[in-house]
Motif scaffolding. Sequence first.
Motif, PDB file in Angstrom:
ATOM      1  N   PHE A   1      -3.424 -12.272   2.387  1.00  0.00           N
ATOM      2  CA  PHE A   1      -1.647 -12.618   1.669  1.00  0.00           C
ATOM      3  C   PHE A   1      -1.279 -11.692   2.511  1.00  0.00           C
ATOM      4  CE2 PHE A   1      -4.853 -13.396  -2.002  1.00  0.00           C
ATOM      5  CZ  PHE A   1      -4.871 -14.996  -1.873  1.00  0.00           C
ATOM      6  N   LYS A   2       0.118 -11.394   2.314  1.00  0.00           N
ATOM      7  CA  LYS A   2       1.157 -10.673   2.601  1.00  0.00           C
ATOM      8  C   LYS A   2       0.971  -9.058   2.494  1.00  0.00           C
ATOM      9  CE  LYS A   2       5.787 -11.659   4.053  1.00  0.00           C
ATOM     10  NZ  LYS A   2       6.877 -11.885   3.268  1.00  0.00           N
ATOM     11  N   GLN A   3       0.964  -7.580   3.260  1.00  0.00           N
ATOM     12  CA  GLN A   3       1.327  -6.667   2.928  1.00  0.00           C
ATOM     13  C   GLN A   3       1.708  -6.156   4.009  1.00  0.00           C
ATOM     14  OE1 GLN A   3      -3.335  -5.425   2.473  1.00  0.00           O
ATOM     15  NE2 GLN A   3      -3.760  -7.435   1.767  1.00  0.00           N
ATOM     16  N   THR A   4       2.053  -4.883   3.261  1.00  0.00           N
ATOM     17  CA  THR A   4       3.001  -3.893   4.355  1.00  0.00           C
ATOM     18  C   THR A   4       2.155  -2.486   3.424  1.00  0.00           C
ATOM     19  OG1 THR A   4       5.023  -3.688   4.294  1.00  0.00           O
ATOM     20  CG2 THR A   4       5.074  -4.763   2.235  1.00  0.00           C
TER      21      THR A   4
ATOM     22  N   THR B   1      -4.463   4.633   3.006  1.00  0.00           N
ATOM     23  CA  THR B   1      -4.087   4.546   2.129  1.00  0.00           C
ATOM     24  C   THR B   1      -4.933   4.904   0.877  1.00  0.00           C
ATOM     25  OG1 THR B   1      -4.606   2.370   2.721  1.00  0.00           O
ATOM     26  CG2 THR B   1      -2.774   3.430   2.868  1.00  0.00           C
ATOM     27  N   GLY B   2      -4.548   5.244  -0.330  1.00  0.00           N
ATOM     28  CA  GLY B   2      -5.654   4.991  -0.933  1.00  0.00           C
ATOM     29  C   GLY B   2      -5.506   3.791  -2.150  1.00  0.00           C
ATOM     30  N   ASP B   3      -5.889   4.127  -3.530  1.00  0.00           N
ATOM     31  CA  ASP B   3      -5.629   3.179  -4.551  1.00  0.00           C
ATOM     32  C   ASP B   3      -3.988   3.350  -5.051  1.00  0.00           C
ATOM     33  OD1 ASP B   3      -8.541   2.651  -4.680  1.00  0.00           O
ATOM     34  OD2 ASP B   3      -8.698   4.245  -5.267  1.00  0.00           O
ATOM     35  N   PHE B   4      -3.321   3.895  -4.750  1.00  0.00           N
ATOM     36  CA  PHE B   4      -2.075   3.525  -5.027  1.00  0.00           C
ATOM     37  C   PHE B   4      -1.789   2.382  -4.297  1.00  0.00           C
ATOM     38  CE2 PHE B   4       2.511   5.750  -5.110  1.00  0.00           C
ATOM     39  CZ  PHE B   4       2.641   4.642  -5.956  1.00  0.00           C
ATOM     40  N   LYS B   5      -1.219   0.925  -5.442  1.00  0.00           N
ATOM     41  CA  LYS B   5      -0.631  -0.013  -4.224  1.00  0.00           C
ATOM     42  C   LYS B   5      -0.376  -0.956  -5.702  1.00  0.00           C
ATOM     43  CE  LYS B   5      -4.908  -0.809  -1.413  1.00  0.00           C
ATOM     44  NZ  LYS B   5      -4.992   0.610  -0.701  1.00  0.00           N
ATOM     45  N   LEU B   6       0.806  -1.513  -5.155  1.00  0.00           N
ATOM     46  CA  LEU B   6       1.380  -3.001  -6.263  1.00  0.00           C
ATOM     47  C   LEU B   6       0.264  -3.825  -5.424  1.00  0.00           C
ATOM     48  CD1 LEU B   6       4.629  -4.077  -6.939  1.00  0.00           C
ATOM     49  CD2 LEU B   6       3.119  -5.556  -5.697  1.00  0.00           C
ATOM     50  N   TYR B   7       0.022  -5.010  -6.454  1.00  0.00           N
ATOM     51  CA  TYR B   7      -0.947  -5.699  -6.736  1.00  0.00           C
ATOM     52  C   TYR B   7      -0.091  -7.094  -7.260  1.00  0.00           C
ATOM     53  CZ  TYR B   7      -4.915  -3.238  -5.975  1.00  0.00           C
ATOM     54  OH  TYR B   7      -6.093  -1.939  -5.852  1.00  0.00           O
ATOM     55  N   ASP B   8      -0.069  -8.267  -6.128  1.00  0.00           N
ATOM     56  CA  ASP B   8       0.850  -9.526  -6.635  1.00  0.00           C
ATOM     57  C   ASP B   8      -0.434 -10.086  -7.888  1.00  0.00           C
ATOM     58  OD1 ASP B   8       2.765 -11.940  -6.933  1.00  0.00           O
ATOM     59  OD2 ASP B   8       0.907 -12.731  -6.479  1.00  0.00           O
ATOM     60  N   ARG B   9      -0.632 -10.868  -9.265  1.00  0.00           N
ATOM     61  CA  ARG B   9      -1.525 -11.455  -9.257  1.00  0.00           C
ATOM     62  C   ARG B   9      -2.234 -12.152  -9.065  1.00  0.00           C
ATOM     63  NH1 ARG B   9      -4.415 -12.092 -13.521  1.00  0.00           N
ATOM     64  NH2 ARG B   9      -2.766 -10.689 -14.726  1.00  0.00           N
ATOM     65  N   LYS B  10      -1.681 -13.062  -8.357  1.00  0.00           N
ATOM     66  CA  LYS B  10      -2.353 -13.670  -6.652  1.00  0.00           C
ATOM     67  C   LYS B  10      -3.873 -12.917  -6.250  1.00  0.00           C
ATOM     68  CE  LYS B  10       0.212 -15.179  -3.826  1.00  0.00           C
ATOM     69  NZ  LYS B  10       1.446 -15.174  -3.824  1.00  0.00           N
ATOM     70  N   VAL B  11      -3.491 -11.952  -5.984  1.00  0.00           N
ATOM     71  CA  VAL B  11      -4.313 -11.311  -4.503  1.00  0.00           C
ATOM     72  C   VAL B  11      -5.677 -10.526  -5.572  1.00  0.00           C
ATOM     73  CG1 VAL B  11      -4.441  -8.905  -3.364  1.00  0.00           C
ATOM     74  CG2 VAL B  11      -2.295 -10.407  -3.510  1.00  0.00           C
TER      75      VAL B  11
ATOM     76  N   HIS C   1       0.464  -1.367  -0.489  1.00  0.00           N
ATOM     77  CA  HIS C   1       0.379  -0.196  -0.266  1.00  0.00           C
ATOM     78  C   HIS C   1       0.632   1.220   0.203  1.00  0.00           C
ATOM     79  CE1 HIS C   1      -3.624  -1.969   1.858  1.00  0.00           C
ATOM     80  NE2 HIS C   1      -2.239  -3.230   2.225  1.00  0.00           N
ATOM     81  N   GLY C   2       0.481   2.030  -0.807  1.00  0.00           N
ATOM     82  CA  GLY C   2       0.444   3.234  -0.862  1.00  0.00           C
ATOM     83  C   GLY C   2       0.106   4.239   0.583  1.00  0.00           C
ATOM     84  N   LYS C   3       0.970   4.291   1.526  1.00  0.00           N
ATOM     85  CA  LYS C   3       0.488   5.457   2.738  1.00  0.00           C
ATOM     86  C   LYS C   3       0.999   7.138   2.519  1.00  0.00           C
ATOM     87  CE  LYS C   3       0.148   4.431   7.749  1.00  0.00           C
ATOM     88  NZ  LYS C   3      -0.548   5.169   8.448  1.00  0.00           N
ATOM     89  N   ARG C   4       0.003   7.667   2.834  1.00  0.00           N
ATOM     90  CA  ARG C   4      -0.206   8.847   2.599  1.00  0.00           C
ATOM     91  C   ARG C   4       0.580   9.817   3.633  1.00  0.00           C
ATOM     92  NH1 ARG C   4      -5.375   9.540  -0.353  1.00  0.00           N
ATOM     93  NH2 ARG C   4      -4.738   8.271  -2.100  1.00  0.00           N
TER      94      ARG C   4
END
Length: 311
Positions: A187-190, A154-164, A118-121
């Motif tokens: 899943f594993k989130q940071t 956190t908004g919608d600025f995120k990286l997602y793995d394909r399985k997520v 997640h991108g946290k502002r």
Amino acid sequence: MVKYSLIVPAYNEEKSLKLFYDAVTPMMKGLQEEYEIIFVNDGSRDATREILRGLADLDKRVKVCNFSRNFGQQAALLCGLEMASGEAMIAMDADLQDPPEVALQMIEKWKEGYDVVHGKRRKRKGETVFKKATAFVFYRLMRRITGLDMPADTGDFKLYDRKVVDAILSMKEHDRLLRAQTTWVGFKQTFIEFDRPERVAGETHYTLKKMVKLAQSGVFPNTDYTLTFPIKLGLGLGVLSTACLITFIVLACCGINFGGLTAWLFPTVGLLAAIILLCQGVANIHTSMIYREVQNRPKYIVADKYNFDEQ
Ligand code: UDP
Ligand code: MG
């Protein structure tokens, strides 16, 4: 399959698109891996469509999907996730408020084994006090009401793995707030903290009405609280009214007529209201159960399994 997909919803972003493209392209090329940039034009009324066409003609890694009208950022993001073929997908705004260098840090975290970054502002520049205040309250209230462990700010600025993304796409519900669903699937989130800069050009498209709609899509699909609240209220009122009535009866038996007939009115009406609230609450439980059935979320999501292939 390409390695990275950037997903960029764009609504009336004619002034930002070229700047966005020029900022992310050297960064993505620097990774020396395959990538695609998926722009979802959410029914723009300005030159967004033509500009994106121009970029796509120049660069085959630019893919464009034009909506028939404005369906909203969440729909545009969903479309991007559905169209993307990357192993990791990064959702970014077109106005450069989501800094490309933070996207690189997200990729580093993904390589370390995280499935969602997640991108946290930390700070938000160029936004009104009203927007900052409503956002502050929204994230905290949302966590409290839904019980979802959504990282605040956190908004919608995120990286997602394909399985997520596959897990999110297996949820077919109509009303959705992606950031809530992203937390729900697990899943594993940071997260990575960053200072959110001002828009590179143009103005925000989020009116109060759109923000309310967004909050609604986040809260209602993720909690029964709003439906079960009448039960709590009914129980509270019922206990209070019954205690009051018992006290009055005991006093009357002792020959003390407290306050006359009007005094009896409060607990009697209170008890009746409690009964109505409880009946409403029971009906709401049915509504909630029907809603969950209709929503039809997967009952569980498997992260990985061992030894099954050998059977
Ligand atoms: N957006 C969209 N559809 C909309 C509203 C916004 O695709 O109906 C896009 C917009 O072009 C931008 C991103 O979603 O890329 C975030 O929107 P905006 O910058 O207006 O929101 P803010 O950053 O002010 O919250
Ligand atoms: Mg913005």
